[in-house]
Write a protein that holds these residues in place. Sequence first.
Motif, PDB file in Angstrom:
ATOM      1  N   LEU A 141       0.823  -1.212   0.000  1.00  0.00           N
ATOM      2  CA  LEU A 141       0.000   0.000   0.000  1.00  0.00           C
ATOM      3  C   LEU A 141       0.854   1.258   0.000  1.00  0.00           C
ATOM      4  O   LEU A 141       0.681   2.147  -0.844  1.00  0.00           O
ATOM      5  N   ASN A 142       1.802   1.355   0.935  1.00  0.00           N
ATOM      6  CA  ASN A 142       2.660   2.542   0.985  1.00  0.00           C
ATOM      7  C   ASN A 142       3.571   2.643  -0.223  1.00  0.00           C
ATOM      8  O   ASN A 142       3.823   3.740  -0.737  1.00  0.00           O
ATOM      9  N   GLU A 143       4.078   1.503  -0.689  1.00  0.00           N
ATOM     10  CA  GLU A 143       4.924   1.516  -1.884  1.00  0.00           C
ATOM     11  C   GLU A 143       4.145   2.012  -3.088  1.00  0.00           C
ATOM     12  O   GLU A 143       4.650   2.792  -3.907  1.00  0.00           O
ATOM     13  N   GLY A 144       2.897   1.573  -3.218  1.00  0.00           N
ATOM     14  CA  GLY A 144       2.059   2.026  -4.329  1.00  0.00           C
ATOM     15  C   GLY A 144       1.789   3.524  -4.263  1.00  0.00           C
ATOM     16  O   GLY A 144       1.808   4.219  -5.289  1.00  0.00           O
ATOM     17  N   LEU A 145       1.517   4.030  -3.040  1.00  0.00           N
ATOM     18  CA  LEU A 145       1.286   5.468  -2.878  1.00  0.00           C
ATOM     19  C   LEU A 145       2.529   6.273  -3.247  1.00  0.00           C
ATOM     20  O   LEU A 145       2.432   7.345  -3.868  1.00  0.00           O
ATOM     21  N   ARG A 146       3.703   5.775  -2.876  1.00  0.00           N
ATOM     22  CA  ARG A 146       4.939   6.484  -3.221  1.00  0.00           C
ATOM     23  C   ARG A 146       5.169   6.483  -4.728  1.00  0.00           C
ATOM     24  O   ARG A 146       5.638   7.481  -5.296  1.00  0.00           O
ATOM     25  N   MET A 147       4.846   5.362  -5.386  1.00  0.00           N
ATOM     26  CA  MET A 147       5.077   5.256  -6.834  1.00  0.00           C
ATOM     27  C   MET A 147       4.241   6.249  -7.626  1.00  0.00           C
ATOM     28  O   MET A 147       4.666   6.728  -8.676  1.00  0.00           O
ATOM     29  N   ILE A 148       3.039   6.572  -7.124  1.00  0.00           N
ATOM     30  CA  ILE A 148       2.174   7.493  -7.873  1.00  0.00           C
ATOM     31  C   ILE A 148       2.251   8.916  -7.315  1.00  0.00           C
ATOM     32  O   ILE A 148       1.417   9.762  -7.617  1.00  0.00           O
ATOM     33  N   GLY A 149       3.279   9.167  -6.500  1.00  0.00           N
ATOM     34  CA  GLY A 149       3.526  10.519  -6.034  1.00  0.00           C
ATOM     35  C   GLY A 149       2.672  10.981  -4.879  1.00  0.00           C
ATOM     36  O   GLY A 149       2.498  12.187  -4.678  1.00  0.00           O
ATOM     37  N   LEU A 150       2.124  10.047  -4.108  1.00  0.00           N
ATOM     38  CA  LEU A 150       1.271  10.408  -2.977  1.00  0.00           C
ATOM     39  C   LEU A 150       1.932   9.995  -1.656  1.00  0.00           C
ATOM     40  O   LEU A 150       1.296   9.441  -0.769  1.00  0.00           O
ATOM     41  N   SER A 151       3.206  10.300  -1.539  1.00  0.00           N
ATOM     42  CA  SER A 151       3.951   9.911  -0.336  1.00  0.00           C
ATOM     43  C   SER A 151       3.357  10.523   0.927  1.00  0.00           C
ATOM     44  O   SER A 151       3.476   9.959   2.019  1.00  0.00           O
ATOM     45  N   GLY A 152       2.699  11.680   0.774  1.00  0.00           N
ATOM     46  CA  GLY A 152       2.102  12.326   1.936  1.00  0.00           C
ATOM     47  C   GLY A 152       0.962  11.535   2.545  1.00  0.00           C
ATOM     48  O   GLY A 152       0.566  11.795   3.688  1.00  0.00           O
ATOM     49  N   LEU A 153       0.416  10.578   1.789  1.00  0.00           N
ATOM     50  CA  LEU A 153      -0.695   9.772   2.290  1.00  0.00           C
ATOM     51  C   LEU A 153      -0.234   8.473   2.949  1.00  0.00           C
ATOM     52  O   LEU A 153      -1.059   7.710   3.437  1.00  0.00           O
ATOM     53  N   THR A 154       1.064   8.212   2.942  1.00  0.00           N
ATOM     54  CA  THR A 154       1.560   6.985   3.570  1.00  0.00           C
ATOM     55  C   THR A 154       1.459   7.093   5.093  1.00  0.00           C
ATOM     56  O   THR A 154       1.602   8.164   5.667  1.00  0.00           O
ATOM     57  N   HIS A 155       1.193   5.958   5.710  1.00  0.00           N
ATOM     58  CA  HIS A 155       1.054   5.916   7.170  1.00  0.00           C
ATOM     59  C   HIS A 155       1.579   4.584   7.692  1.00  0.00           C
ATOM     60  O   HIS A 155       1.768   3.622   6.933  1.00  0.00           O
ATOM     61  N   GLY A 156       1.791   4.537   8.979  1.00  0.00           N
ATOM     62  CA  GLY A 156       2.010   3.260   9.663  1.00  0.00           C
ATOM     63  C   GLY A 156       0.639   2.714  10.015  1.00  0.00           C
ATOM     64  O   GLY A 156       0.152   2.908  11.137  1.00  0.00           O
ATOM     65  N   TRP A 157       0.024   2.052   9.054  1.00  0.00           N
ATOM     66  CA  TRP A 157      -1.398   1.711   9.154  1.00  0.00           C
ATOM     67  C   TRP A 157      -1.730   0.859  10.373  1.00  0.00           C
ATOM     68  O   TRP A 157      -2.847   0.939  10.904  1.00  0.00           O
ATOM     69  N   LEU A 158      -0.776   0.068  10.818  1.00  0.00           N
ATOM     70  CA  LEU A 158      -1.036  -0.822  11.952  1.00  0.00           C
ATOM     71  C   LEU A 158      -0.264  -0.433  13.207  1.00  0.00           C
ATOM     72  O   LEU A 158      -0.329  -1.151  14.216  1.00  0.00           O
ATOM     73  N   ILE A 159       0.458   0.696  13.153  1.00  0.00           N
ATOM     74  CA  ILE A 159       1.251   1.097  14.324  1.00  0.00           C
ATOM     75  C   ILE A 159       0.916   2.506  14.803  1.00  0.00           C
ATOM     76  O   ILE A 159       1.446   2.946  15.827  1.00  0.00           O
ATOM     77  N   GLU A 160       0.038   3.198  14.084  1.00  0.00           N
ATOM     78  CA  GLU A 160      -0.397   4.521  14.534  1.00  0.00           C
ATOM     79  C   GLU A 160      -1.721   4.374  15.288  1.00  0.00           C
ATOM     80  O   GLU A 160      -2.714   3.886  14.728  1.00  0.00           O
ATOM     81  N   PRO A 161      -1.755   4.790  16.551  1.00  0.00           N
ATOM     82  CA  PRO A 161      -2.960   4.579  17.380  1.00  0.00           C
ATOM     83  C   PRO A 161      -4.240   5.153  16.793  1.00  0.00           C
ATOM     84  O   PRO A 161      -5.316   4.576  16.983  1.00  0.00           O
TER      85      PRO A 161
END
Length: 290
Positions: A131-151
């Motif tokens: 998921l995060n790799e895909g977001l980075r590939m399409i230029g949406l790095s700002g939307l990446t998160h620690g989906w399972l480690i952010e409370p």
Amino acid sequence: MDLNKAYKKIYILPAFLVFFVLFLLPSILGLFYSFTNWNVMSDDIRFIGLDNYRNIFSDSSMWKVFQNTGFYAVLTSILKGAVGLMLALALNREIRSRNLLRTLFFLPMILSNLIVGLVFQQVFHPDTGILNEGLRMIGLSGLTHGWLIEPDIVMWSCVAIEVWKAAGFNMVIFLAGLQLVPQDMYEACEMDGANGWQKFLNITIPFIVPSITINMLLNVISGLKVFDVIFALTNGGPGRSSEVVNITIFNQFSMGDYGYGTALNTVMFLVLSVISIAVIWFYTSREEVE
């Protein structure tokens, strides 16, 4: 006549014995042990009254666990029902490959919850996840998160996985209900000038109320009983941000605090019973009115 009644009682006796041994007796014993101090550290099991229940409701961290469980149950019930209904309406039409599409949407339901949890651990990994790799590939790095480690995000991630997995099951039940809707009623409404939304509200919804009842009841029960998916994904972490009641029960039994764990299990049984009765009453009353 009396002999026939006697034979009938004999026939149901094996089923009653199985029910008694496997369900009724353990439930009675569980209720008894919930009023004791039963734990692995002591061989002396003493009656302590409501102490376990007082500890449950006086523990501030347990309210976070109840909140997580309620959040998960409510949100997954609504979203699985909504997505399942949309899929059912779309795939109830005469379109190509609809049987294939129905199968594809239902397939996640047959997967093991533990396997799904382990797979999505990798999908949602903050550094190497798809998921995060895909977001980075399409230029949406700002939307990446620690989906399972952010409370603040972890419970939403768990909800999304459950909706992906079980929406297809809701779809199948809704499809069964849609088959019972008379097509001539749609045609009559069209002749009266009704639009699609009016047909949906006045014809489709009343006919699929039984399907809605079944889906909502099953969704609420599965949401409140959730364990394996979240256990595999986060084990209740980070901290207790995604901990649900059944994980707490598992942890209490793992630590040998059987009395407290049994009391918490009894609380969940009562909550499930009350909510199930309420859901059935609400939808059946709507069904009778309509």
